[in-house]
Write a protein that holds these residues in place. Sequence first.
Motif, PDB file in Angstrom:
ATOM      1  N   ARG A   5      81.078  24.789  41.678  1.00 33.50           N
ATOM      2  CA  ARG A   5      80.333  26.003  41.375  1.00 33.50           C
ATOM      3  C   ARG A   5      79.699  25.844  39.998  1.00 33.50           C
ATOM      4  N   VAL A   6      78.491  26.329  39.844  1.00 36.58           N
ATOM      5  CA  VAL A   6      77.820  26.198  38.542  1.00 36.58           C
ATOM      6  C   VAL A   6      76.885  27.391  38.366  1.00 36.58           C
ATOM      7  N   ASP A   7      76.834  27.926  37.138  1.00 32.18           N
ATOM      8  CA  ASP A   7      75.931  29.056  36.940  1.00 32.18           C
ATOM      9  C   ASP A   7      74.486  28.570  36.838  1.00 32.18           C
ATOM     10  N   TYR A   8      73.556  29.469  37.162  1.00 35.47           N
ATOM     11  CA  TYR A   8      72.143  29.067  37.241  1.00 35.47           C
ATOM     12  C   TYR A   8      71.627  28.526  35.914  1.00 35.47           C
ATOM     13  N   THR A   9      72.186  29.017  34.813  1.00 35.71           N
ATOM     14  CA  THR A   9      71.685  28.575  33.511  1.00 35.71           C
ATOM     15  C   THR A   9      72.236  27.204  33.113  1.00 35.71           C
ATOM     16  N   THR A  10      73.152  26.664  33.904  1.00 35.59           N
ATOM     17  CA  THR A  10      73.749  25.352  33.578  1.00 35.59           C
ATOM     18  C   THR A  10      73.351  24.270  34.573  1.00 35.59           C
ATOM     19  N   ILE A  11      72.835  24.675  35.730  1.00 32.42           N
ATOM     20  CA  ILE A  11      72.594  23.703  36.806  1.00 32.42           C
ATOM     21  C   ILE A  11      71.636  22.589  36.371  1.00 32.42           C
ATOM     22  N   ALA A  12      70.651  22.927  35.539  1.00 33.05           N
ATOM     23  CA  ALA A  12      69.663  21.912  35.147  1.00 33.05           C
ATOM     24  C   ALA A  12      70.279  20.807  34.294  1.00 33.05           C
ATOM     25  N   LYS A  13      71.393  21.118  33.633  1.00 35.14           N
ATOM     26  CA  LYS A  13      72.085  20.082  32.847  1.00 35.14           C
ATOM     27  C   LYS A  13      72.460  18.908  33.759  1.00 35.14           C
TER      28      LYS A  13
END
Lengths: 468, 310
Positions: free
Chosen positions: A132-140
């Motif tokens: 699971r990953v929050d939308y603000t971290t997925i691009a990392k």
Amino acid sequence: MTLTRRQFLGAAAGTAALAGLSACSDVHSGGGGAASSTDLPSVSQSAAGSGSAGSTASAGAKASPTAKLSGTVSFAFWGGSTGETAGFTYAKKKFEAANPGTTIEFQVSPYDGFFSGIDRGIQTGKAPDTFRVDYTTIAKYSSRGLLLDMSPYFTTAETQAFLPALWDAVKSNGVPYGVPHQTDTTCIVYDTKAFETAGITSVPDRLEDAWTWEEFADVAAKLRKTLPAAKFPFAYDWTKAGAFRWLSWLYQAGGTLLTPDLKKAAIPSDAATKALDFTKSFFTNKWVPSTGTIKTSQYSDNFFLSQTVPMSFVGDFLVPEIADPKAGYKGDWAATFMPRDKAAAADLGGNAIVARKDSSNPDLAAAWLKFLVQEDAMRYFCEQAIELPTLQSLASAELKYAFRPDVVSVCAKQATTISDTIVKESTVPAFSSINTVLGDQLELAFHDQSTEQTLAALAAAVDKALTS
Amino acid sequence: MPAAAGLAAAPAPRRRARRSIGDALTAGGFLLPNLVLSGVFLVLPLILTVVISFQKLDSLGPAQWLGVNNFLDLFRDPTFYETLWNTVVFTVCTVPLGMAVGLGIALLLNTVMPLRTLWRAVIFVPLVLSSVSVGLLGAWMFDQYNGFVNKFLAVLGIDGPDWQSNGTWAMVSVILMTLWQRIGLDMIIYLAGLQGVDPAVLEAAEVDGASSWRRFRSIVFPLLGPSTFFLLIMNLLFSFQVFDTVYAMTAGGPNFSTTTLVVYAYQQGFSDHGPGQLGYAAAIGVVIFAVSLLLTAGQWRLSTTRDEVG
């Protein structure tokens, strides 16, 4: 001055080492406040690289797998919410029943340190297959080419079933690197009796009627007059990692944080000045507790539950806590929409589920992700966890929320104000760094740093984060 | 009979040599576990930290060699100096004050005092609490609107200070909580030291007409030298590396007013929602190590009583 042989050799060795080290590189980490104009590679370059690598598969080619699924995939998520755990457990049982011979192995850990654990796993080759990953971290992760391209597993019609902004939130350069599982956003909860006492008789019950900034200021001023000095009209949910929620004011004022190509800061601007001046006035007018800044140990829901404020901006995921019969809010409370200025806007909250590109069983991992966002599993999860669905069919449906469906309904309508711009800006790979500098600078601004100085420092730091 | 004497004496050196090898093996056996543990958990991480401080490295890698650029950036970073200053202020306030109060309490409890075992336990108990718990407790107690401290002051008719929104008072609150936790250690070490002071020496001084203050200044305090040396080193290191109490209590705010070096390193390197610059955080760590080393070396050179008692 005499120089001994030992001193001479020591000094010579030190100088040589320093010269050697400094000659090694002109690249900088990008930490702290120092500028680093020569940092490489740029965000857009790295994102473009991974994007092109991941977009080779044809869309929908594996949308209906013919081969029988088997094996085990691990799924990591953070624990703590009974409702969320119930939702994932329900999906796991259903998935395993529908696909005999498959096992979904849960890996549950606390939210604090969750992503550090994922990163260590990736470094050591022991990361979970799906997480699971929050939308603000997925691009990392997607910008490093670490995530599985989901486009072969979804037909165009299936992708169109999602709310467009949330499907975009899992994309990098047009390639979906996960599935949007749920969303959440901020809305206002308030004590109905305190409003009556302050003579506030009209509270918006339709998104179109949300207070303007001027109307919201009137409400805050009325509450201020009726409250003792140690109580305050409201609290805002920008504490610690929630600093980015300040951006809702910027978007409401008609501004943006970044330029349309997402390569530079779009501040200072008139909208940013207006938004910062308005939010700074919360403190000078004593509308919010002076401790309700970014770096504090108290969150906006703490202030509401302790009745330090009769109104608070909170995420819908906090509704179970506030509605709890024992430890929840003591008094009658209801919800309304965030204020609007030139536009209505809200923050992009919520989480995606992603699979690792180098998972040993990518088809099973993708099937699990796809199952999680099917209507039945998503409905159950959202109803139990009091969170908002990402499927259009569910967004317009009446869900049987376990707590205060009237409040969740307000948040669900508020979520429709999460624009494409908000999604794009909230999902750039450097967002974590931007969030940190945003928190640092807002904290200074709320303690008397001038608006001009804050926006200039913020612009420089955002530009630096984007190029680091 | 030189030849016979030589024959008789010959086995002795061989026995000594065998015993010597046996002693060395035994000593090595005892030392090995400690050497391995120290090497793996102290020396290796220290070397790696120094190496990483010369790299650009985030949590997903790979590393890129930067030379001294992290240090150059650090020395140009105004926040670094602010956090260094905060750490110095915190250290200067907690170390002497904590030791002085700890010594005072130890002197009190070393006398014939009712319930002294109970008092000793009460003062020592905070030390066994986790620092995060102490920080959370501090956040509740010093909550400037609903906390115990300001409510208590209000009962006395005093308008309590802004413990959380004023930088100076926030630092004071953190220092107070740290002292509350740490005084137990100072007290117990000094108490042990006091019980090693020979009563006959004190009696002799009393017979010679020395006042209580004179006996303390000229006999007791000098004899507590090893305890003072130990506590000074330990307290300096604890204070310079403070993190958990501060982070749980104030998160480094308001502004950067309670952000210490380790809190800053955490925010730069390890926070899940921070920039994740492990190289830069390691550079801060190397500075902390260097300062701690200098403080310890300085104190070691200046102390004249460190070796007298273990």
